[in-house]
Design a protein around this motif. Structure first.
Motif, PDB file in Angstrom:
ATOM      1  N   MET A  88      38.917  15.386  15.752  1.00  0.00           N
ATOM      2  CA  MET A  88      40.199  14.731  15.536  1.00  0.00           C
ATOM      3  C   MET A  88      40.947  15.445  14.608  1.00  0.00           C
ATOM      4  O   MET A  88      42.102  15.312  14.698  1.00  0.00           O
ATOM      5  N   PHE A  89      40.432  16.364  13.847  1.00  0.00           N
ATOM      6  CA  PHE A  89      41.264  17.117  12.843  1.00  0.00           C
ATOM      7  C   PHE A  89      42.294  18.002  13.476  1.00  0.00           C
ATOM      8  O   PHE A  89      41.823  18.893  14.120  1.00  0.00           O
ATOM      9  N   GLY A  90      43.385  17.687  13.351  1.00  0.00           N
ATOM     10  CA  GLY A  90      44.427  18.908  13.642  1.00  0.00           C
ATOM     11  C   GLY A  90      44.592  19.749  12.465  1.00  0.00           C
ATOM     12  O   GLY A  90      44.315  19.422  11.639  1.00  0.00           O
ATOM     13  N   GLU A  91      45.674  20.716  12.744  1.00  0.00           N
ATOM     14  CA  GLU A  91      45.863  21.674  11.739  1.00  0.00           C
ATOM     15  C   GLU A  91      46.716  21.131  10.442  1.00  0.00           C
ATOM     16  O   GLU A  91      47.825  20.389  11.055  1.00  0.00           O
ATOM     17  N   VAL A  92      46.347  21.178   9.457  1.00  0.00           N
ATOM     18  CA  VAL A  92      47.378  21.024   8.226  1.00  0.00           C
ATOM     19  C   VAL A  92      48.139  22.254   7.983  1.00  0.00           C
ATOM     20  O   VAL A  92      47.768  23.189   7.957  1.00  0.00           O
ATOM     21  N   ARG A  93      49.653  22.186   8.059  1.00  0.00           N
ATOM     22  CA  ARG A  93      50.447  23.202   7.941  1.00  0.00           C
ATOM     23  C   ARG A  93      50.030  23.689   6.523  1.00  0.00           C
ATOM     24  O   ARG A  93      49.784  23.151   5.635  1.00  0.00           O
ATOM     25  N   GLU A  94      50.214  25.147   6.284  1.00  0.00           N
ATOM     26  CA  GLU A  94      49.801  26.005   5.260  1.00  0.00           C
ATOM     27  C   GLU A  94      50.795  25.316   4.005  1.00  0.00           C
ATOM     28  O   GLU A  94      50.541  25.415   2.737  1.00  0.00           O
ATOM     29  N   ASP A  95      52.089  25.074   4.203  1.00  0.00           N
ATOM     30  CA  ASP A  95      53.067  24.660   3.329  1.00  0.00           C
ATOM     31  C   ASP A  95      53.311  23.181   3.029  1.00  0.00           C
ATOM     32  O   ASP A  95      53.851  22.861   2.281  1.00  0.00           O
ATOM     33  N   PHE A  96      52.268  22.276   3.708  1.00  0.00           N
ATOM     34  CA  PHE A  96      52.068  20.994   3.426  1.00  0.00           C
ATOM     35  C   PHE A  96      51.553  20.814   2.237  1.00  0.00           C
ATOM     36  O   PHE A  96      50.351  21.204   1.692  1.00  0.00           O
TER      37      PHE A  96
ATOM     38  N   VAL B  75      29.176  14.364  22.031  1.00  0.00           N
ATOM     39  CA  VAL B  75      29.420  15.236  20.878  1.00  0.00           C
ATOM     40  C   VAL B  75      30.251  14.695  20.100  1.00  0.00           C
ATOM     41  O   VAL B  75      31.579  15.167  20.256  1.00  0.00           O
ATOM     42  N   ARG B  76      29.917  14.407  18.934  1.00  0.00           N
ATOM     43  CA  ARG B  76      30.881  13.648  18.077  1.00  0.00           C
ATOM     44  C   ARG B  76      31.564  14.504  16.877  1.00  0.00           C
ATOM     45  O   ARG B  76      32.280  14.193  16.202  1.00  0.00           O
ATOM     46  N   PHE B  77      30.620  15.753  16.690  1.00  0.00           N
ATOM     47  CA  PHE B  77      30.873  16.407  15.592  1.00  0.00           C
ATOM     48  C   PHE B  77      30.591  18.024  15.762  1.00  0.00           C
ATOM     49  O   PHE B  77      29.227  18.058  16.343  1.00  0.00           O
ATOM     50  N   ILE B  78      31.319  18.830  15.465  1.00  0.00           N
ATOM     51  CA  ILE B  78      30.928  20.400  15.626  1.00  0.00           C
ATOM     52  C   ILE B  78      31.726  21.008  14.608  1.00  0.00           C
ATOM     53  O   ILE B  78      32.824  21.003  14.159  1.00  0.00           O
ATOM     54  N   ALA B  79      30.720  22.016  13.981  1.00  0.00           N
ATOM     55  CA  ALA B  79      31.291  22.534  12.868  1.00  0.00           C
ATOM     56  C   ALA B  79      30.486  23.916  12.955  1.00  0.00           C
ATOM     57  O   ALA B  79      29.526  24.127  13.081  1.00  0.00           O
ATOM     58  N   GLY B  80      31.322  24.957  12.454  1.00  0.00           N
ATOM     59  CA  GLY B  80      30.921  26.345  12.305  1.00  0.00           C
ATOM     60  C   GLY B  80      30.081  26.385  11.007  1.00  0.00           C
ATOM     61  O   GLY B  80      30.489  25.968   9.976  1.00  0.00           O
ATOM     62  N   SER B  81      29.058  27.216  11.091  1.00  0.00           N
ATOM     63  CA  SER B  81      28.062  27.081   9.953  1.00  0.00           C
ATOM     64  C   SER B  81      27.225  28.293   9.525  1.00  0.00           C
ATOM     65  O   SER B  81      27.530  29.343  10.528  1.00  0.00           O
ATOM     66  N   SER B  82      26.798  28.382   8.606  1.00  0.00           N
ATOM     67  CA  SER B  82      26.063  29.545   8.165  1.00  0.00           C
ATOM     68  C   SER B  82      24.740  29.263   7.294  1.00  0.00           C
ATOM     69  O   SER B  82      24.765  28.332   6.688  1.00  0.00           O
ATOM     70  N   GLY B  83      23.737  29.888   7.569  1.00  0.00           N
ATOM     71  CA  GLY B  83      22.421  29.408   7.095  1.00  0.00           C
ATOM     72  C   GLY B  83      21.423  29.564   8.185  1.00  0.00           C
ATOM     73  O   GLY B  83      21.185  30.423   8.805  1.00  0.00           O
ATOM     74  N   GLY B  84      20.830  28.312   8.409  1.00  0.00           N
ATOM     75  CA  GLY B  84      19.921  28.445   9.565  1.00  0.00           C
ATOM     76  C   GLY B  84      20.512  28.436  10.934  1.00  0.00           C
ATOM     77  O   GLY B  84      19.936  28.937  11.887  1.00  0.00           O
ATOM     78  N   TYR B  85      21.864  27.941  10.857  1.00  0.00           N
ATOM     79  CA  TYR B  85      22.437  27.730  12.533  1.00  0.00           C
ATOM     80  C   TYR B  85      23.673  28.175  12.336  1.00  0.00           C
ATOM     81  O   TYR B  85      24.461  28.441  11.209  1.00  0.00           O
TER      82      TYR B  85
ATOM     83  N   GLN C 189      38.496   2.224  15.953  1.00  0.00           N
ATOM     84  CA  GLN C 189      37.958   3.475  15.793  1.00  0.00           C
ATOM     85  C   GLN C 189      38.718   4.561  16.216  1.00  0.00           C
ATOM     86  O   GLN C 189      38.631   5.699  15.719  1.00  0.00           O
ATOM     87  N   LYS C 190      39.748   4.288  16.948  1.00  0.00           N
ATOM     88  CA  LYS C 190      40.998   5.444  17.336  1.00  0.00           C
ATOM     89  C   LYS C 190      41.955   5.341  16.166  1.00  0.00           C
ATOM     90  O   LYS C 190      42.284   6.432  15.884  1.00  0.00           O
ATOM     91  N   ASP C 191      42.249   4.232  15.607  1.00  0.00           N
ATOM     92  CA  ASP C 191      43.438   4.069  14.755  1.00  0.00           C
ATOM     93  C   ASP C 191      43.371   2.885  13.710  1.00  0.00           C
ATOM     94  O   ASP C 191      43.518   1.855  14.392  1.00  0.00           O
TER      95      ASP C 191
ATOM     96  N   PHE D 157      31.779  26.053   7.442  1.00  0.00           N
ATOM     97  CA  PHE D 157      33.134  26.708   7.260  1.00  0.00           C
ATOM     98  C   PHE D 157      34.456  25.938   8.006  1.00  0.00           C
ATOM     99  O   PHE D 157      35.641  26.180   7.756  1.00  0.00           O
ATOM    100  N   ASP D 158      34.227  25.051   8.951  1.00  0.00           N
ATOM    101  CA  ASP D 158      35.272  24.761   9.614  1.00  0.00           C
ATOM    102  C   ASP D 158      34.807  23.768  10.616  1.00  0.00           C
ATOM    103  O   ASP D 158      33.594  23.648  11.078  1.00  0.00           O
ATOM    104  N   ILE D 159      35.756  22.439  10.543  1.00  0.00           N
ATOM    105  CA  ILE D 159      35.266  21.387  11.425  1.00  0.00           C
ATOM    106  C   ILE D 159      35.969  21.704  12.766  1.00  0.00           C
ATOM    107  O   ILE D 159      37.347  21.425  12.674  1.00  0.00           O
ATOM    108  N   HIS D 160      35.376  21.751  13.895  1.00  0.00           N
ATOM    109  CA  HIS D 160      36.074  21.795  15.110  1.00  0.00           C
ATOM    110  C   HIS D 160      36.394  20.374  15.831  1.00  0.00           C
ATOM    111  O   HIS D 160      37.265  20.294  16.639  1.00  0.00           O
ATOM    112  N   LYS D 161      35.492  19.513  15.639  1.00  0.00           N
ATOM    113  CA  LYS D 161      35.729  18.213  16.136  1.00  0.00           C
ATOM    114  C   LYS D 161      34.823  17.330  15.303  1.00  0.00           C
ATOM    115  O   LYS D 161      33.948  17.514  14.686  1.00  0.00           O
ATOM    116  N   GLN D 162      35.666  16.141  15.137  1.00  0.00           N
ATOM    117  CA  GLN D 162      35.102  14.755  14.362  1.00  0.00           C
ATOM    118  C   GLN D 162      35.820  13.668  14.976  1.00  0.00           C
ATOM    119  O   GLN D 162      36.810  13.294  14.658  1.00  0.00           O
ATOM    120  N   THR D 163      34.716  12.739  15.663  1.00  0.00           N
ATOM    121  CA  THR D 163      35.549  11.690  16.262  1.00  0.00           C
ATOM    122  C   THR D 163      34.546  10.379  16.085  1.00  0.00           C
ATOM    123  O   THR D 163      33.283  10.664  15.761  1.00  0.00           O
TER     124      THR D 163
END
Lengths: 163, 163
Positions: free
Chosen positions: A1-9, A98-108, B23-25, B145-151
């Motif tokens: 769901m998260f879009g990018e937040v502009r750096e100057d926001f 697949v409801r959640f995806i995150a880049g990680s470090s440690g075990g995974y 759930q969407k809004d 380190f980053d969330i690619h998807k969260q719904t």
């Protein structure tokens, strides 16, 4: 769901106060927020619109899957070939369960959460979808059975607030 | 956040449709929901009130921690002495930075998520708080380190809907 937040926001104190209240109760009306924060409903409406349009906050209804007919919840820890990171994330994003995806470090290398209605569905998603993505080296499945705590009211840290 | 949903609490098709839209809004107004679902705003208001008061849905503002000054996010997999399960959960619940706690099976007995502003804060929480709870046998820390998807729009499964 998260879009990018502009750096100057940036947000000011009023934005931060609105965020904190919505993190606890996303149904607060513009009028209620205005009364609590001693401003006008139209000011609040503009602020909320700016915060949501800029992907700073997303107000959503969260349902406890265990109480609502979606009792198969798993955290999958993935080890991957980093050469294929972007392609793997893209393939995972396309799987609705697949409801959640995150880049990680440690075990995974990647952390994902799957929510579905039956264990058989989970098995099929792992075997026929996630397991077929090139570059996924291993999948560790942790079943969840109960959620004891889930809160979202962590506010916004110093870096986000600029007066 | 989740309280118990009473076992005899059921929802009908209109409730299910409202849940899916929120759930969407979660900021959709009662009037907007009523127009989409072809009913009255007061009906929608009563339904939403019933769904939230009975802990079926919680509408909250979700903020991407990485974009908002809370960039230290970790999943902690805990192995525990099950004799002390309830006391451990209670101690973890009392730590504000512990945002998520779930009973699990697979690699870990408890899954927790910590969100805070700095790595040093995380270290202190692990060393001085979580690590001091009796009965926690091991802590595996996975940094995100980053969330690619969260719904959150997984609807409500068959078991929840009774006509």
């Amino acid at each position: 769901m998260f879009g990018e937040v502009r750096e100057d926001f940036t947000i000011d104190q009023l934005d931060s106060d609105i965020v904190k209240l919505l993190q606890k109760d996303g149904r607060l009306s513009y009028t209620e927020l205005a009364e609590i924060l001693n401003t006008t409903a139209s000011t609040i409406r503009n602020r909320v619109q700016r915060l949501t349009e800029n992907n700073f906050i997303k107000v959503v209804g969260v349902v406890n899957p265990f109480m609502t007919g979606m009792p198969t919840v798993a955290f999958l820890g993935l080890k991957i070939d980093f050469h294929r990171y972007d392609a793997i994330v893209e393939s995972l994003e396309a799987i609705p369960e697949v409801r959640f995806i995150a880049g990680s470090s440690g075990g995974y290398d990647l952390f994902t959460q799957v929510i579905t209605s039956t264990n058989m569905n989970l098995y099929k998603i792992i075997r026929e979808q996630i397991g077929q993505i090139d570059g996924i080296l291993s999948i560790d499945t942790n079943m969840l059975f109960d959620i004891h705590k889930q809160t979202y009211d962590w506010g916004a840290g110093q870096g986000a607030t600029k007066e």
